[in-house]
Enzyme design. Structure first.
Site, PDB file in Angstrom:
ATOM      1  CD  GLU A  71      -2.865   1.091   2.436  1.00 45.15           C
ATOM      2  OE1 GLU A  71      -3.244  -0.028   2.843  1.00 45.15           O
ATOM      3  OE2 GLU A  71      -3.237   2.155   2.936  1.00 45.15           O
ATOM      4  CE  LYS A 251      -6.056  -1.495   5.608  1.00 44.81           C
ATOM      5  NZ  LYS A 251      -5.204  -0.632   4.772  1.00 44.81           N
ATOM      6  CG  ASP A 267       1.118 -17.117  11.188  1.00 47.24           C
ATOM      7  OD1 ASP A 267       0.329 -16.410  10.539  1.00 47.24           O
ATOM      8  OD2 ASP A 267       0.850 -18.260  11.567  1.00 47.24           O
ATOM      9  CG  HIS A 364      -4.467   7.959  -0.557  1.00 48.02           C
ATOM     10  ND1 HIS A 364      -5.593   7.301  -0.166  1.00 48.02           N
ATOM     11  CD2 HIS A 364      -3.512   7.619   0.328  1.00 48.02           C
ATOM     12  CE1 HIS A 364      -5.334   6.599   0.924  1.00 48.02           C
ATOM     13  NE2 HIS A 364      -4.078   6.783   1.244  1.00 48.02           N
TER      14      HIS A 364
HETATM   15  C1  MEV Z   1      -5.685   3.196   5.351  1.00 42.66           C
HETATM   16  O1  MEV Z   1      -4.900   2.093   4.947  1.00 42.66           O
HETATM   17  C2  MEV Z   1      -5.690   3.326   6.855  1.00 42.66           C
HETATM   18  C3  MEV Z   1      -6.633   4.386   7.412  1.00 42.66           C
HETATM   19  O2  MEV Z   1      -7.942   4.201   6.902  1.00 42.66           O
HETATM   20  C4  MEV Z   1      -6.626   4.220   8.914  1.00 42.66           C
HETATM   21  C5  MEV Z   1      -7.650   5.061   9.646  1.00 42.66           C
HETATM   22  O3  MEV Z   1      -8.725   5.336   9.089  1.00 42.66           O
HETATM   23  O4  MEV Z   1      -7.362   5.401  10.808  1.00 42.66           O
HETATM   24  C6  MEV Z   1      -6.189   5.781   7.022  1.00 42.66           C
END
Ligand code: MEV
Length: 421
Positions: A71, A251, A267, A364
């Protein structure tokens, strides 16, 4: 820097052998024949970008942290936020001993309370049985530590065997021990053996990291640091109040942790399973990290189970995983977990700061602009310059990239011709 310059510099600061860095990362660390020993029906290998996070300081020590991730922006975000944390003294971390849980399910138990009592009464015998098959780890100070027993239903009991796996992730050790003690545990419980397997909710093997970021390190071109602190605290509250947001918040943390876990041959599915189970341990899915204001500082804390190994498994055969450990130069699996978690907290901070201020799309867009610049035919340093021109003009299209490239080339050619005369 060019890739070759980065490799030389990383070799210089970490002491890793430059030829090993080049030889390993040109090929990705394993060839098809090696891959054929890992899994079944192998056709080849699948490459991923290997970068390094910079500015990471944990418990006063500096690390160059390898990250394997596809990413865009994750490595830059980790490095950028680690720099902010560094302004407040870096990350502080502590970790539990490497204790993993082996589960032995016993079913058809006539009296579950008697079963629990009997299992616990025979703890020493069960521990000795387990140690018998744990081999080398007992000589390195690890081994079976304790037995717990839990009632799951009127006729089901589970015994937990706690095993200190030292520098290993421990899955093999723990599964072997579970299989060894299962019959005895079932006999004590008067029931039938069910599953014998480790639990990925390894909550005896947690790592806790913290950072304290001064307001001025958080300021953006539009917002003073104090306002950014307030916005990040509100973002943290959002995740604390809402599992939908908590999932994305976590995430962002796992963006960093997984990349380090992958780079070090560990892992990541086990880590993911443990992290999310831990996030839901109170009966409601929650963020793994919390952000609060403390005067003119933003304080972030993160806690999660993290079972990583610095010996065995993939490390024996994967050159890139071994290289990662050489770059990190950690003393053990706990220290590795502390670095991985710190990078996770850094990625979390970067994500929240971007979301709470400009939004993530600006960053981005820069990445997207680079791809468009490449598609327009830009090469070398022109990629970055063309991309920047498009971002500044807020116009990211192939046509714009071609025009920007043409103008740069037209401007630069006479200069180059003049300097070569
Ligand atoms: C993107 O890979 C991760 C985010 O969505 C995390 C978040 O929303 O805190 C930017």
């Amino acid at each position: 820097m060019r890739i070759s310059q980065r490799r030389a510099l990383v070799g210089q600061v970490t002491g890793a052998d430059l030829r090993e860095i080049e030889g390993t990362l040109d090929t990705g660390g394993i060839d098809p024949d090696t891959a054929d020993k890992f899994v079944e029906n192998v056709l080849g290998t699948y490459a991923m970008p290997y970068g390094v996070a910079l500015n990471v300081q944990v418990n006063g020590r500096d690390y160059v942290v390898p990250m394997v991730v596809e990413e865009p922006s994750v490595v830059a975000a980790a490095s950028n936020a680690a720099k902010m944390a560094r302004a407040g003294g870096g990350f502080t971390a502590e970790w539990d001993p490497s204790v993993m849980i082996a589960q032995v399910q016993v079913q058809d138990v006539p009296d579950v309370h008697v079963a629990v009592r009997k299992i616990l009464e025979h703890e020493r015998e069960i521990l000795a049985l387990a140690d018998d098959v744990l081999g080398g780890v007992t000589t390195r100070g690890g081994g079976a530590r304790a037995v717990e027993a839990r009632v799951l239903a009127d006729d089901v009991v589970v015994a937990h065997l706690l095993i200190d796996c030292k520098e290993a992730m421990g899955a093999n050790l723990v599964n072997t021990a579970a299989e060894r003690v299962a019959n005895r545990v079932a006999a004590l419980a008067g029931g039938r053996v069910g599953l014998r397997i480790l639990s990925n909710l390894c909550d005896k093997r947690c790592v806790r990291v913290r950072c304290r970021v001064p307001a001025e390190a958080l300021a953006t071109s539009d917002l003073p640091g104090g306002a950014v602190i307030d916005a990040i605290v509100q973002a943290s509250r959002f995740a604390e109040l809402d599992p939908y947001r908590a999932a994305t918040h976590n995430k962002g943390i796992m963006n960093g942790i997984d990349a380090v876990v992958l780079a070090t041959g560990n892992d990541w599915r086990a880590v993911e399973a443990g992290a999310h189970a831990y996030a839901a341990r109170k009966g409601r899915y929650a963020p793994l990290s919390i952000w609060r204001r403390d005067g003119d500082y933003l304080v972030g804390t993160l806690e999660l189970p993290l079972a990583l190994g610095t010996v065995g498994g993939t490390l024996r055969v994967h050159r890139a995983a071994r290289l990662s450990l050489a770059l990190l130069n950690v003393k053990g699996s706990g220290e590795l977990a502390a670095v991985a978690a710190s990078v996770g907290l850094a990625n979390n901070l970067a994500g929240l700061r971007a979301l709470a201020t400009d939004g993530v799309q600006r960053g981005h867009m820069a990445q997207h602009a680079r791809s468009v610049a490449l598609a327009a035919g830009a090469a070398g340093e022109l990629v970055e310059r063309v991309a920047r021109m498009m971002v500044d003009a807020r116009d990211i299209r192939l046509e714009t990239a071609k025009q920007a490239l043409a103008s740069l080339v037209a401007f630069e050619m006479p200069i180059q011709q003049a300097s070569s005369r």
